[in-house]
Design an enzyme around this catalytic site. Structure first.
Site, short mmCIF file in Angstrom:
data_model
loop_
_atom_site.label_atom_id
_atom_site.label_comp_id
_atom_site.label_asym_id
_atom_site.label_seq_id
_atom_site.Cartn_x
_atom_site.Cartn_y
_atom_site.Cartn_z
N MET A 30 0.84 -1.20 0.00
CA MET A 30 0.00 0.00 0.00
C MET A 30 0.87 1.25 0.00
O MET A 30 0.39 2.36 0.27
CB MET A 30 -0.95 -0.01 1.19
CG MET A 30 -1.99 -1.12 1.10
SD MET A 30 -3.51 -0.79 2.02
CE MET A 30 -2.89 -0.61 3.69
N GLY A 36 11.27 -2.70 5.66
CA GLY A 36 10.57 -3.98 5.59
C GLY A 36 10.17 -4.31 4.17
O GLY A 36 10.38 -5.44 3.69
N HIS A 37 9.62 -3.33 3.47
CA HIS A 37 9.26 -3.54 2.06
C HIS A 37 10.51 -3.76 1.21
O HIS A 37 10.51 -4.60 0.30
CB HIS A 37 8.50 -2.33 1.52
CG HIS A 37 7.21 -2.05 2.20
ND1 HIS A 37 7.01 -0.96 3.02
CD2 HIS A 37 6.03 -2.72 2.21
CE1 HIS A 37 5.77 -0.96 3.46
NE2 HIS A 37 5.15 -2.02 3.01
N GLY A 147 5.37 -9.87 4.25
CA GLY A 147 6.05 -9.81 5.53
C GLY A 147 5.27 -10.50 6.63
O GLY A 147 4.04 -10.44 6.68
N VAL A 176 11.04 -7.20 9.81
CA VAL A 176 12.20 -6.31 9.89
C VAL A 176 11.94 -5.31 11.01
O VAL A 176 10.86 -4.72 11.09
CB VAL A 176 12.44 -5.58 8.56
CG1 VAL A 176 13.61 -4.61 8.67
CG2 VAL A 176 12.68 -6.58 7.44
N LYS A 184 9.07 -2.52 11.93
CA LYS A 184 8.92 -1.42 10.98
C LYS A 184 7.51 -1.43 10.39
O LYS A 184 6.99 -2.48 10.03
CB LYS A 184 9.96 -1.53 9.87
CG LYS A 184 11.37 -1.18 10.33
CD LYS A 184 12.36 -1.24 9.19
CE LYS A 184 13.77 -0.87 9.63
NZ LYS A 184 13.95 0.56 9.88
#
Length: 282
Positions: A30, A36-37, A147, A176, A184
């Site tokens: 999003m 993390g992404h 994730g 992460v 995160k």
């Protein structure tokens, strides 16, 4: 990197890639991308010939009193993160492009959604599953990366991919964290300075629970109370839930054994944060 804004163009590209036999790694997001992404993108880059990233704030997964309008957006930042992490195609459709007419069909998820965030957010996972069904059909991925911070979402997606025989491999990726342990999240920007100092206690409570389980505690209620007490003592947040289930079935258990998930959600003044750990109970 090429930016695509229409379903037609994205489908044309992925159909050609699919026909040529190239592997496609897909990371649906999003937006408001963080480390993390980026970790998901790097893993997709390592394992596939082509990487497709989608940035779409999906209105179907937000309830009437949730933060759809407030959800952070920064496409320039997202483009930079995408370029830095080897994305080939950034799919950035509008709501009108993804939902050009009133939706006549949705994917209703009937298992794994009556607990944790699913219990607190009715209709949320139907929205997630519906948009992913569309995105999988548009991008034709070989592998899709998610994730584990949203561990319930991963369990739901694995279930619906199996149920509908969708030819994609779901790849869960570890959470992460910041240096102090906070998971995160795009929503961390809503924390006040004081709340940001308190927020690492979410993970701290999970670590304490993990230590107790590894030391031999097998009573789920004792573990859940331990987590709640820690959060209530060290933060001003309100515990939305602190629950323990078998994973990935998300079935209730009376004794800690097999693979389990310990998951929490805590409401601060302007944001609700989630975190979890999965582990093997002996």
């Amino acid at each position: 990197m090429k930016i695509i804004t229409t379903v037609q163009e994205m489908q044309q590209i992925t159909n050609e890639l699919h026909a040529s036999g190239k592997s496609i790694g897909f990371v649906p997001t999003m937006g408001y991308l963080h480390e993390g992404h980026a970790t998901l993108l790097r893993k997709a880059r390592e394992e596939n010939e082509i990487v497709v990233l989608s940035v779409f704030v999906n209105p179907l997964q937000f309830g009437p009193n949730e933060d759809l309008d407030r959800y952070p957006r920064d496409i320039d930042r997202d483009e930079n993160v995408a370029k830095e992490n080897g994305v080939d195609y950034l799919f950035y459709p509008s709501v009108e492009e993804m939902y050009p007419a009133e939706q006549t069909t949705t994917v209703e998820v009937v298992k794994r959604t009556d607990v944790l965030c699913g219990k607190q957010r009715p209709g949320h996972f139907a929205g997630v599953a519906t948009v992913l069904m569309k995105l999988f059909n548009i991008t034709l991925p070989t592998r899709a990366y998610f994730g584990m911070k949203d561990a319930q979402q991963v369990a739901v997606i694995e279930g619906f991919v199996t149920d509908f025989n969708i030819p994609v491999t779901i790849v869960p990726v570890d959470i992460v964290r910041e240096e102090d342990g906070l998971a995160k999240s795009s929503r961390n920007v809503y924390l006040s300075l004081e709340e940001r100092e308190e927020a690492p206690h979410l993970y701290g409570s999970l670590c304490i629970a993990k230590e107790r389980i590894e030391a031999g505690e097998r009573n789920p209620e004792i573990i859940m109370n331990l987590v709640k007490e820690h959060i209530e003592k060290y933060t001003k947040g309100t515990v939305d839930y602190a629950d323990l289930y078998a994973y990935p079935s998300l079935k209730a258990i009376n004794k800690i054994e097999g693979r389990i998930i310990l998951a929490i959600a805590v409401k601060f003044e302007n944001v609700r944060l989630i975190d979890n750990i999965t582990l093997m109970g002996k």
